[in-house]
Design a protein around this motif. Structure first.
Motif, PDB file in Angstrom:
ATOM      1  N   ASN A  66       0.826  -1.216   0.000  1.00  0.00           N
ATOM      2  CA  ASN A  66       0.000   0.000   0.000  1.00  0.00           C
ATOM      3  C   ASN A  66       0.858   1.263   0.000  1.00  0.00           C
ATOM      4  O   ASN A  66       0.789   2.097   0.916  1.00  0.00           O
ATOM      5  N   VAL A  67       1.632   1.383  -1.046  1.00  0.00           N
ATOM      6  CA  VAL A  67       2.584   2.489  -1.156  1.00  0.00           C
ATOM      7  C   VAL A  67       2.463   3.128  -2.538  1.00  0.00           C
ATOM      8  O   VAL A  67       2.377   2.430  -3.551  1.00  0.00           O
ATOM      9  N   VAL A  68       2.472   4.456  -2.558  1.00  0.00           N
ATOM     10  CA  VAL A  68       2.624   5.203  -3.808  1.00  0.00           C
ATOM     11  C   VAL A  68       3.995   5.861  -3.764  1.00  0.00           C
ATOM     12  O   VAL A  68       4.307   6.575  -2.801  1.00  0.00           O
ATOM     13  N   ILE A  69       4.831   5.582  -4.748  1.00  0.00           N
ATOM     14  CA  ILE A  69       6.111   6.274  -4.880  1.00  0.00           C
ATOM     15  C   ILE A  69       5.828   7.493  -5.766  1.00  0.00           C
ATOM     16  O   ILE A  69       5.367   7.345  -6.892  1.00  0.00           O
ATOM     17  N   GLY A  70       6.088   8.673  -5.231  1.00  0.00           N
ATOM     18  CA  GLY A  70       5.705   9.905  -5.915  1.00  0.00           C
ATOM     19  C   GLY A  70       6.585  10.244  -7.102  1.00  0.00           C
ATOM     20  O   GLY A  70       7.331   9.403  -7.621  1.00  0.00           O
ATOM     21  N   THR A  71       6.514  11.468  -7.533  1.00  0.00           N
ATOM     22  CA  THR A  71       7.122  11.814  -8.820  1.00  0.00           C
ATOM     23  C   THR A  71       8.639  11.924  -8.771  1.00  0.00           C
ATOM     24  O   THR A  71       9.265  11.979  -9.821  1.00  0.00           O
ATOM     25  N   ASN A  72       9.242  11.988  -7.603  1.00  0.00           N
ATOM     26  CA  ASN A  72      10.672  11.688  -7.560  1.00  0.00           C
ATOM     27  C   ASN A  72      10.814  10.255  -7.078  1.00  0.00           C
ATOM     28  O   ASN A  72      10.700   9.966  -5.885  1.00  0.00           O
ATOM     29  N   GLY A  73      11.093   9.361  -8.013  1.00  0.00           N
ATOM     30  CA  GLY A  73      11.194   7.940  -7.687  1.00  0.00           C
ATOM     31  C   GLY A  73      12.577   7.505  -7.244  1.00  0.00           C
ATOM     32  O   GLY A  73      12.761   6.363  -6.812  1.00  0.00           O
ATOM     33  N   ALA A  74      13.597   8.387  -7.378  1.00  0.00           N
ATOM     34  CA  ALA A  74      14.990   8.056  -7.012  1.00  0.00           C
ATOM     35  C   ALA A  74      15.347   6.639  -7.508  1.00  0.00           C
ATOM     36  O   ALA A  74      15.153   6.355  -8.692  1.00  0.00           O
ATOM     37  N   ASP A  75      15.866   5.759  -6.623  1.00  0.00           N
ATOM     38  CA  ASP A  75      16.184   4.401  -7.086  1.00  0.00           C
ATOM     39  C   ASP A  75      15.123   3.392  -6.652  1.00  0.00           C
ATOM     40  O   ASP A  75      15.414   2.197  -6.538  1.00  0.00           O
ATOM     41  N   GLY A  76      13.910   3.874  -6.408  1.00  0.00           N
ATOM     42  CA  GLY A  76      12.781   2.963  -6.239  1.00  0.00           C
ATOM     43  C   GLY A  76      12.830   2.136  -4.967  1.00  0.00           C
ATOM     44  O   GLY A  76      13.000   2.666  -3.872  1.00  0.00           O
ATOM     45  N   ILE A  77      12.697   0.824  -5.148  1.00  0.00           N
ATOM     46  CA  ILE A  77      12.661  -0.129  -4.034  1.00  0.00           C
ATOM     47  C   ILE A  77      13.751  -1.161  -4.257  1.00  0.00           C
ATOM     48  O   ILE A  77      13.872  -1.708  -5.347  1.00  0.00           O
ATOM     49  N   HIS A  78      14.554  -1.429  -3.203  1.00  0.00           N
ATOM     50  CA  HIS A  78      15.570  -2.488  -3.270  1.00  0.00           C
ATOM     51  C   HIS A  78      15.130  -3.658  -2.401  1.00  0.00           C
ATOM     52  O   HIS A  78      14.588  -3.442  -1.312  1.00  0.00           O
ATOM     53  N   THR A  79      15.369  -4.883  -2.872  1.00  0.00           N
ATOM     54  CA  THR A  79      15.092  -6.045  -2.031  1.00  0.00           C
ATOM     55  C   THR A  79      16.379  -6.838  -1.786  1.00  0.00           C
ATOM     56  O   THR A  79      17.248  -6.933  -2.655  1.00  0.00           O
ATOM     57  N   TYR A  80      16.459  -7.374  -0.551  1.00  0.00           N
ATOM     58  CA  TYR A  80      17.600  -8.181  -0.114  1.00  0.00           C
ATOM     59  C   TYR A  80      17.063  -9.480   0.491  1.00  0.00           C
ATOM     60  O   TYR A  80      16.190  -9.438   1.346  1.00  0.00           O
ATOM     61  N   ASN A  81      17.563 -10.614   0.057  1.00  0.00           N
ATOM     62  CA  ASN A  81      17.199 -11.912   0.645  1.00  0.00           C
ATOM     63  C   ASN A  81      15.701 -12.188   0.544  1.00  0.00           C
ATOM     64  O   ASN A  81      15.142 -12.841   1.417  1.00  0.00           O
ATOM     65  N   GLY A  82      15.088 -11.720  -0.497  1.00  0.00           N
ATOM     66  CA  GLY A  82      13.676 -11.976  -0.714  1.00  0.00           C
ATOM     67  C   GLY A  82      12.783 -10.941  -0.047  1.00  0.00           C
ATOM     68  O   GLY A  82      13.148 -10.324   0.961  1.00  0.00           O
ATOM     69  N   ALA A  83      11.601 -10.742  -0.649  1.00  0.00           N
ATOM     70  CA  ALA A  83      10.672  -9.725  -0.157  1.00  0.00           C
ATOM     71  C   ALA A  83       9.335  -9.931  -0.839  1.00  0.00           C
ATOM     72  O   ALA A  83       9.255 -10.643  -1.849  1.00  0.00           O
ATOM     73  N   VAL A  84       8.310  -9.303  -0.272  1.00  0.00           N
ATOM     74  CA  VAL A  84       6.999  -9.267  -0.917  1.00  0.00           C
ATOM     75  C   VAL A  84       6.613  -7.808  -1.090  1.00  0.00           C
ATOM     76  O   VAL A  84       6.655  -7.033  -0.124  1.00  0.00           O
ATOM     77  N   LEU A  85       6.267  -7.447  -2.308  1.00  0.00           N
ATOM     78  CA  LEU A  85       5.780  -6.095  -2.601  1.00  0.00           C
ATOM     79  C   LEU A  85       4.352  -6.229  -3.100  1.00  0.00           C
ATOM     80  O   LEU A  85       4.104  -6.923  -4.094  1.00  0.00           O
ATOM     81  N   ASP A  86       3.423  -5.580  -2.427  1.00  0.00           N
ATOM     82  CA  ASP A  86       2.003  -5.745  -2.742  1.00  0.00           C
ATOM     83  C   ASP A  86       1.327  -4.375  -2.799  1.00  0.00           C
ATOM     84  O   ASP A  86       1.441  -3.595  -1.849  1.00  0.00           O
ATOM     85  N   ASN A  87       0.664  -4.115  -3.893  1.00  0.00           N
ATOM     86  CA  ASN A  87      -0.083  -2.868  -4.073  1.00  0.00           C
ATOM     87  C   ASN A  87       0.841  -1.641  -4.012  1.00  0.00           C
ATOM     88  O   ASN A  87       0.761  -0.816  -3.082  1.00  0.00           O
TER      89      ASN A  87
END
Ligand code: ADA
Ligand code: CA
Ligand code: CA
Ligand code: CA
Length: 204
Positions: A66-87
């Motif tokens: 449940n996240v909105v990354i706004g208009t400066n997205g920089a380097d977004g989202i990083h995952t380490y050792n597995g992750a779940v990204l939902d919505n």
């Protein structure tokens, strides 16, 4: 194919917050409540500069939702050792939208993102990535295994709407990696399989 593709359910009109230091999610679930998280200048400017930092870093199987990354997205989202990204909704992808930084299984579902100049998903470690229900409009490519690397990644993308890729969908330099695209809707999406995939298929 292409039924029931809905993308994210967060809208972009929620409360806004500026992120001046990467938010680290190390266990359990971080629920962003559909707030709009804008990268502050300390993280980067959303350009193609490689020195930018992520807005979120999700580790060890933790969940970000449940996240909105706004208009400066920089380097977004990083995952380490597995992750779940939902919505997750990227209003304007920065250098890239999401990067797998270390091995594990990353599950991405119910997402949408716009305007990645080059890559949407960047994969920098041997890993598994399973994506379902996504809308990705305007990018160079949906996914890139880090250039010149030969470790194995296994990628599935199911129920995605992929529209306007300047290059294509999946690109690797590894002859051991696999990619599978199913039940998806493609419009002006370029070449589906680019590079030396061991297996790369599209069906449904
Ligand atoms: C480019 C760059 C890599 C890495 C990657 C990324 O491919 O050559 O070193 O920075 O982007 O993770 O964004
Ligand atoms: Ca990059
Ligand atoms: Ca962009
Ligand atoms: Ca990057």
């Amino acid at each position: 194919g292409g039924s029931s593709i809905t993308g994210a359910s967060c809208t972009t009109g929620g409360a806004q917050t500026t992120v001046n230091a990467t938010i680290r999610v190390t266990s359990g679930t971080y629920d962003g409540g559909c707030q709009r998280f804008n990268a502050g200048s300390a993280l980067g400017d959303g350009s193609q500069s490689e020195s930018q930092l992520p807005v979120f870093r999700v580790e060890n199987g933790a969940t970000l939702r449940n996240v909105v990354i706004g208009t400066n997205g920089a380097d977004g989202i990083h995952t380490y050792n597995g992750a779940v990204l939902d919505n997750i909704y990227w209003m304007n992808v920065g250098e890239d939208a999401m990067t797998i930084k270390s091995s594990g299984t990353t599950t991405v579902r119910n997402i949408e993102g716009y305007d990645a100049e080059d890559k949407f998903f960047q994969v920098n470690a041997a890993s598994t990535l399973n994506v379902s229900n996504c809308i990705i409009h305007r990018a160079g490519k949906v996914l890139r295994q880090n250039g010149g690397t030969t470790f194995q990644i296994n990628v599935t993308v199911d129920r995605c709407d992929i529209n306007t890729m300047s290059e294509g969908v999946f690109r690797t330099d590894s002859s051991s990696s696999t990619a599978r695209l199913t039940n998806s809707r493609l419009h002006n999406a370029g070449t589906v399989c680019i590079g030396s995939w061991s297996s790369c298929t599209q069906s449904g």
